[in-house]
Design an enzyme around this catalytic site. Structure first.
Site, PDB file in Angstrom:
ATOM      1  N   CYS A 149       0.809  -1.215   0.000  1.00  0.00           N
ATOM      2  CA  CYS A 149       0.000   0.000   0.000  1.00  0.00           C
ATOM      3  C   CYS A 149       0.851   1.277   0.000  1.00  0.00           C
ATOM      4  O   CYS A 149       1.450   1.591  -1.009  1.00  0.00           O
ATOM      5  CB  CYS A 149      -1.002  -0.061   1.148  1.00  0.00           C
ATOM      6  SG  CYS A 149      -2.439   0.983   0.881  1.00  0.00           S
TER       7      CYS A 149
ATOM      8  N   HIS B 140      -3.344  -5.738   2.590  1.00  0.00           N
ATOM      9  CA  HIS B 140      -3.026  -5.951   4.003  1.00  0.00           C
ATOM     10  C   HIS B 140      -3.672  -7.279   4.402  1.00  0.00           C
ATOM     11  O   HIS B 140      -4.189  -8.005   3.569  1.00  0.00           O
ATOM     12  CB  HIS B 140      -3.626  -4.833   4.860  1.00  0.00           C
ATOM     13  CG  HIS B 140      -3.194  -3.466   4.477  1.00  0.00           C
ATOM     14  ND1 HIS B 140      -2.045  -2.889   4.948  1.00  0.00           N
ATOM     15  CD2 HIS B 140      -3.773  -2.532   3.688  1.00  0.00           C
ATOM     16  CE1 HIS B 140      -1.930  -1.661   4.465  1.00  0.00           C
ATOM     17  NE2 HIS B 140      -2.974  -1.423   3.699  1.00  0.00           N
TER      18      HIS B 140
HETATM   19  N1  GLN Z   1      -2.246   6.700   2.211  1.00  0.00           N
HETATM   20  C1  GLN Z   1      -2.339   5.828   1.079  1.00  0.00           C
HETATM   21  C2  GLN Z   1      -3.682   5.880   0.374  1.00  0.00           C
HETATM   22  O1  GLN Z   1      -4.710   6.132   0.972  1.00  0.00           O
HETATM   23  C3  GLN Z   1      -2.007   4.415   1.492  1.00  0.00           C
HETATM   24  C4  GLN Z   1      -2.980   3.823   2.468  1.00  0.00           C
HETATM   25  C5  GLN Z   1      -2.504   2.563   3.100  1.00  0.00           C
HETATM   26  O2  GLN Z   1      -1.292   2.305   3.172  1.00  0.00           O
HETATM   27  N2  GLN Z   1      -3.420   1.758   3.634  1.00  0.00           N
HETATM   28  O3  GLN Z   1      -3.729   5.630  -0.817  1.00  0.00           O
END
Ligand code: GLN
Length: 242
Positions: free
Chosen positions: A94, A195
């Site tokens: 992510c 995740h």
């Molecule tokens: N901040 C990033 C987004 O919203 C990654 C989010 C995350 O790592 N869950 O795209």
């Protein structure tokens, strides 16, 4: 492998570890130890230098501000980039995935440079966040079973010519580009939106990284009862209509 023990580097647990991404480090470590492979786990906080001698680097997800701080720090540090130039294995999730690309949109709404270790770039989706369970079929060249995971991101990741999609979603948004792709990979560098933590739901991914690090085609089998139970539960749940 550069050392007698497999060196697993977990990058910036203080900034990048949402939705249990720490589990990825735990699962890689455990799956190696179960094969009697010695493991040294190195947790590198964002005020520490990233070592260049690791075998497997793990970098997790994060909220928008910690993601910007992590990108700034990783650009200055350059340890991860040098490790990658030396052929290190990098698995990113992510925010970590977005940071490995050329650029992403930061918490200030600005274009933030990434590390350029994967030929991808991320924009910010105009619609709802991609949130929920994901099921995806992995690039057959990687020989992995179906991926199950959990995504929560606003970013949309576009793939350049220098990478292949990691997987194709049957449930969930993945890269968010509307073409069904999820994640990206090239050689020993991987990115995913999943995740879960992804290694606990998909221990074959942890095994793939260990095999790459050891340069072996197979590992002795180990018990997967609990992983299988978790997989079965999450795969069934992701097929339920929301
Ligand atoms: N901040 C990033 C987004 O919203 C990654 C989010 C995350 O790592 N869950 O795209």
């Amino acid at each position: 492998m550069s050392e007698s023990s497999l060196r697993v580097v977990w990058v910036y647990p203080d900034l990048l570890s949402t939705y249990g991404d720490r589990g990825n480090a735990l699962v890689v470590e455990r799956r190696a130890r179960q094969r009697n492979i010695a493991v040294t786990r190195i947790d590198v906080r964002s005020d520490q230098a990233v070592p260049t001698s690791g075998d497997i680097y793990l970098i997790g997800g994060g909220e928008d501000r910690p993601q910007r701080l992590a990108a700034e720090r990783l650009r200055q540090d350059s340890g991860l980039t040098r490790a990658s130039e030396n052929g290190a294995i990098i698995f990113s999730v992510c925010a970590g995935y977005q940071i490995l690309g050329h650029e992403f949109i930061n918490d200030l709404g600005e274009r933030e440079p990434g590390l350029g270790l994967l030929d991808v770039w991320s924009t910010r989706g105009e619609g709802a966040r991609n949130v929920g369970d994901v099921l995806a079929d992995v690039d057959p060249r990687l020989g992995l079973p179906q991926l199950t995971g959990f995504e929560n991101h606003q970013g949309i990741t576009h793939l350049g010519q220098g990478v292949s999609p990691l997987a194709t979603v049957s449930v969930g948004g993945g890269n968010g580009t509307g073409d069904g792709t999820e994640g990206a990979w090239r050689d020993t560098v991987f990115g995913t939106y999943l995740h879960g933590p992804v290694m606990a739901r998909n221990p074959a991914v942890a095994d793939m990284l260990i095999k790459l690090a050891l340069d072996v085609g197979a590992l002795p089998p180990v018990d997967t009862t609990w992983y299988d139970a978790l997989r079965a539960e999450r795969i069934a749940a992701s097929r339920q209509p929301a």
